[in-house]
Design a protein around this motif. Structure first.
Motif, PDB file in Angstrom:
ATOM      1  N   PRO A   1       0.825  -1.210   0.000  1.00 21.72           N
ATOM      2  CA  PRO A   1       0.000   0.000   0.000  1.00 21.72           C
ATOM      3  C   PRO A   1       0.858   1.257   0.000  1.00 21.72           C
ATOM      4  O   PRO A   1       1.951   1.266   0.540  1.00 21.72           O
ATOM      5  CB  PRO A   1      -0.822  -0.104   1.262  1.00 21.72           C
ATOM      6  N   ALA A   2       0.312   2.297  -0.574  1.00 27.53           N
ATOM      7  CA  ALA A   2       1.014   3.585  -0.645  1.00 27.53           C
ATOM      8  C   ALA A   2       0.989   4.279   0.713  1.00 27.53           C
ATOM      9  O   ALA A   2       0.046   4.118   1.486  1.00 27.53           O
ATOM     10  CB  ALA A   2       0.359   4.469  -1.692  1.00 27.53           C
ATOM     11  N   PRO A   3       2.007   5.084   1.006  1.00 28.05           N
ATOM     12  CA  PRO A   3       2.029   5.836   2.276  1.00 28.05           C
ATOM     13  C   PRO A   3       0.861   6.816   2.377  1.00 28.05           C
ATOM     14  O   PRO A   3       0.497   7.471   1.393  1.00 28.05           O
ATOM     15  CB  PRO A   3       3.358   6.587   2.221  1.00 28.05           C
ATOM     16  N   LEU A   4       0.283   6.906   3.578  1.00 29.11           N
ATOM     17  CA  LEU A   4      -0.810   7.841   3.833  1.00 29.11           C
ATOM     18  C   LEU A   4      -0.232   9.217   4.130  1.00 29.11           C
ATOM     19  O   LEU A   4       0.790   9.337   4.801  1.00 29.11           O
ATOM     20  CB  LEU A   4      -1.652   7.359   5.010  1.00 29.11           C
ATOM     21  N   VAL A   5      -0.914  10.265   3.623  1.00 29.62           N
ATOM     22  CA  VAL A   5      -0.440  11.628   3.838  1.00 29.62           C
ATOM     23  C   VAL A   5      -1.495  12.544   4.445  1.00 29.62           C
ATOM     24  O   VAL A   5      -1.191  13.680   4.794  1.00 29.62           O
ATOM     25  CB  VAL A   5       0.099  12.249   2.527  1.00 29.62           C
ATOM     26  N   SER A   6      -2.742  12.062   4.571  1.00 28.87           N
ATOM     27  CA  SER A   6      -3.780  12.886   5.179  1.00 28.87           C
ATOM     28  C   SER A   6      -4.787  11.992   5.886  1.00 28.87           C
ATOM     29  O   SER A   6      -4.980  10.834   5.516  1.00 28.87           O
ATOM     30  CB  SER A   6      -4.476  13.764   4.130  1.00 28.87           C
ATOM     31  N   VAL A   7      -5.426  12.554   6.914  1.00 30.92           N
ATOM     32  CA  VAL A   7      -6.411  11.799   7.682  1.00 30.92           C
ATOM     33  C   VAL A   7      -7.495  12.750   8.179  1.00 30.92           C
ATOM     34  O   VAL A   7      -7.233  13.913   8.469  1.00 30.92           O
ATOM     35  CB  VAL A   7      -5.755  11.051   8.867  1.00 30.92           C
ATOM     36  N   GLY A   8      -8.731  12.243   8.223  1.00 30.14           N
ATOM     37  CA  GLY A   8      -9.857  12.991   8.761  1.00 30.14           C
ATOM     38  C   GLY A   8     -10.690  12.082   9.633  1.00 30.14           C
ATOM     39  O   GLY A   8     -10.945  10.933   9.267  1.00 30.14           O
ATOM     40  N   ILE A   9     -11.102  12.562  10.788  1.00 27.53           N
ATOM     41  CA  ILE A   9     -11.877  11.762  11.736  1.00 27.53           C
ATOM     42  C   ILE A   9     -13.351  12.088  11.579  1.00 27.53           C
ATOM     43  O   ILE A   9     -13.744  13.257  11.493  1.00 27.53           O
ATOM     44  CB  ILE A   9     -11.426  12.063  13.177  1.00 27.53           C
ATOM     45  N   HIS A  10     -14.196  11.047  11.553  1.00 26.97           N
ATOM     46  CA  HIS A  10     -15.647  11.242  11.498  1.00 26.97           C
ATOM     47  C   HIS A  10     -16.059  12.041  12.739  1.00 26.97           C
ATOM     48  O   HIS A  10     -15.601  11.753  13.845  1.00 26.97           O
ATOM     49  CB  HIS A  10     -16.352   9.886  11.457  1.00 26.97           C
ATOM     50  N   PRO A  11     -16.912  13.062  12.593  1.00 30.12           N
ATOM     51  CA  PRO A  11     -17.224  13.952  13.721  1.00 30.12           C
ATOM     52  C   PRO A  11     -18.083  13.346  14.825  1.00 30.12           C
ATOM     53  O   PRO A  11     -18.134  13.888  15.921  1.00 30.12           O
ATOM     54  CB  PRO A  11     -17.942  15.128  13.060  1.00 30.12           C
ATOM     55  N   SER A  12     -18.736  12.232  14.585  1.00 33.20           N
ATOM     56  CA  SER A  12     -19.578  11.630  15.618  1.00 33.20           C
ATOM     57  C   SER A  12     -18.717  11.054  16.737  1.00 33.20           C
ATOM     58  O   SER A  12     -17.736  10.361  16.474  1.00 33.20           O
ATOM     59  CB  SER A  12     -20.435  10.517  15.015  1.00 33.20           C
ATOM     60  N   ASP A  22      -3.764   9.071   0.205  1.00 39.92           N
ATOM     61  CA  ASP A  22      -2.391   8.583   0.081  1.00 39.92           C
ATOM     62  C   ASP A  22      -1.631   9.267  -1.048  1.00 39.92           C
ATOM     63  O   ASP A  22      -2.181  10.112  -1.759  1.00 39.92           O
ATOM     64  CB  ASP A  22      -2.355   7.053  -0.029  1.00 39.92           C
ATOM     65  N   VAL A  23      -0.383   8.905  -1.193  1.00 38.14           N
ATOM     66  CA  VAL A  23       0.489   9.547  -2.177  1.00 38.14           C
ATOM     67  C   VAL A  23       0.132   9.184  -3.614  1.00 38.14           C
ATOM     68  O   VAL A  23       0.542   9.876  -4.542  1.00 38.14           O
ATOM     69  CB  VAL A  23       1.989   9.239  -1.926  1.00 38.14           C
ATOM     70  N   ASP A  24      -0.644   8.132  -3.814  1.00 38.79           N
ATOM     71  CA  ASP A  24      -1.042   7.713  -5.157  1.00 38.79           C
ATOM     72  C   ASP A  24      -2.399   8.265  -5.587  1.00 38.79           C
ATOM     73  O   ASP A  24      -2.923   7.887  -6.634  1.00 38.79           O
ATOM     74  CB  ASP A  24      -1.063   6.186  -5.257  1.00 38.79           C
ATOM     75  N   GLY A  25      -3.023   9.133  -4.768  1.00 37.52           N
ATOM     76  CA  GLY A  25      -4.303   9.733  -5.116  1.00 37.52           C
ATOM     77  C   GLY A  25      -5.508   8.947  -4.646  1.00 37.52           C
ATOM     78  O   GLY A  25      -6.639   9.255  -5.023  1.00 37.52           O
ATOM     79  N   MET A  26      -5.310   7.943  -3.812  1.00 39.48           N
ATOM     80  CA  MET A  26      -6.401   7.109  -3.305  1.00 39.48           C
ATOM     81  C   MET A  26      -7.011   7.726  -2.054  1.00 39.48           C
ATOM     82  O   MET A  26      -6.307   8.207  -1.170  1.00 39.48           O
ATOM     83  CB  MET A  26      -5.878   5.709  -2.970  1.00 39.48           C
ATOM     84  N   VAL A  27      -8.351   7.699  -1.987  1.00 37.70           N
ATOM     85  CA  VAL A  27      -9.108   8.145  -0.825  1.00 37.70           C
ATOM     86  C   VAL A  27      -9.791   6.909  -0.247  1.00 37.70           C
ATOM     87  O   VAL A  27     -10.418   6.145  -0.987  1.00 37.70           O
ATOM     88  CB  VAL A  27     -10.158   9.208  -1.217  1.00 37.70           C
TER      89      VAL A  27
END
Length: 132
Positions: A1-12, A22-27
């Protein structure tokens, strides 16, 4: 898997979901209890600099921004594509392009009701780009 560069937490407070880019454009959206991806799609041609669940409808929409200059709104509720703002089809998917910068997008923010969304980019632009 590609390295992760961003993260968001669900607000609930009771949610176990996080979104990543990630660095390959995957969400992706992950279920932390199962330690598994529930949703993974490729929407960016460069690394995903930021991801965030929609403040008003976190179970329905997710935003992602990338170094490709795109700000995308992902529909999490179904597999139907949302129309791209430039009118171009992007295939069977779950995204809608809502903003584009001439260079990469560094970060973005939405107000609590998701009626305004702003982003800043490498070209030093600051744009309020979406109002439903």
């Amino acid at each position: 898997p590609a390295p992760l560069v961003s993260v968001g937490i669900h607000p609930s407070q009771s949610s176990f979901f996080v979104a990543t880019g990630d660095v390959d454009g995957m969400v992706s959206i992950w279920d932390l209890r199962k330690q598994a991806a529930l949703f993974s799609v490729h929407g960016h041609s460069a690394f995903v600099s930021a991801v965030s669940f929609d403040p008003a409808e976190p179970n329905s929409y997710l935003y992602s921004a990338g170094e490709d200059g795109l700000l995308l709104r992902w529909d999490l509720s179904n597999d139907a594509i949302l129309m791209s703002t430039d009118g171009a089809g992007v295939g069977e998917g779950k995204l809608r392009e809502i903003g584009r910068a001439s260079l990469g997008i560094n970060s973005f923010a939405a107000n609590e009701s998701s009626t305004s969304l702003a982003f800043c980019a490498d070209d030093q632009s600051f744009v309020v780009c979406w109002r439903p």
